[in-house]
Design a protein around this motif. Sequence first.
Motif, short mmCIF file in Angstrom:
data_model
loop_
_atom_site.label_atom_id
_atom_site.label_comp_id
_atom_site.label_asym_id
_atom_site.label_seq_id
_atom_site.Cartn_x
_atom_site.Cartn_y
_atom_site.Cartn_z
N GLU A 88 -11.98 2.27 3.57
CA GLU A 88 -12.50 0.96 3.13
C GLU A 88 -12.61 0.01 4.32
OE1 GLU A 88 -9.03 0.94 0.96
OE2 GLU A 88 -9.87 2.79 0.17
N ASP A 94 -8.74 -4.22 -1.98
CA ASP A 94 -8.15 -5.02 -3.04
C ASP A 94 -6.67 -5.19 -2.66
OD1 ASP A 94 -6.81 -5.80 -5.35
OD2 ASP A 94 -8.17 -4.69 -6.66
N ARG A 97 -4.01 -4.76 -5.42
CA ARG A 97 -3.82 -3.33 -5.75
C ARG A 97 -2.95 -2.64 -4.70
NH1 ARG A 97 -8.64 1.16 -6.79
NH2 ARG A 97 -7.34 3.00 -6.49
N ARG A 104 5.22 0.23 -6.09
CA ARG A 104 5.48 1.48 -6.81
C ARG A 104 6.09 2.53 -5.89
NH1 ARG A 104 0.40 0.84 -8.89
NH2 ARG A 104 -0.46 2.45 -7.53
N ARG A 130 -0.21 4.58 2.99
CA ARG A 130 -1.58 4.16 2.67
C ARG A 130 -1.62 2.67 2.32
NH1 ARG A 130 -1.43 8.95 -0.27
NH2 ARG A 130 -1.43 7.91 -2.30
N ARG A 134 -3.50 -0.27 4.37
CA ARG A 134 -4.55 -1.09 3.73
C ARG A 134 -4.24 -2.58 3.93
NH1 ARG A 134 -4.97 3.27 -0.57
NH2 ARG A 134 -7.14 3.95 -0.34
#
Length: 146
Positions: A88, A94, A97, A104, A130, A134
Amino acid sequence: MAEQTTDRIHVELVTPDKLMLREDVLAVSLPGREGYLGILPGHAPLLTELKPGQLSYTDEAVSHYLFVSGGFAEVQPHRVTVLVEASERPEEIDVERAKRAQQRAEERLRKAGAGESEIDALRAQAALQRAMARLEVAERPKQEQA
Ligand code: ATP
């Protein structure tokens, strides 16, 4: 395809569903398993695994940044081919997100520490990498694509 010039590298970045980048650039940096790899024109050929992180490239005086998840890169003196599961641009990320994914993953790692399976811990560690990558890329100044 563009003619090969000695001061450029032809970069192609591909995911299973899109061609993210196809451009002749001055320099590329890739998140290799053993750390970031800086690639200039004329680099020796190599094949490397990539970890989730930041792929950056320089186009004239401007640097551009993209998130890349795990994958592979093939380097030739004037060509870099990158195949990744997901990628991305900063403005496509996002952030909420990615923060939820980070939470989590951290929660799963705490449970893994409390005796859950090693596989779960490895998956949570990868998800955490990840998410953090991001968030890092999303913070980069948004550079206009040429
Ligand atoms: P999540 O748990 O939020 O799905 P993930 O790390 O498991 O995150 P990936 O498997 O890397 O997600 O990606 C699945 C798809 O979702 C890809 O197309 C990827 O580009 C997209 N994606 C995942 N997270 C984000 C995000 N924070 N912003 C934008 N696209 C995302």
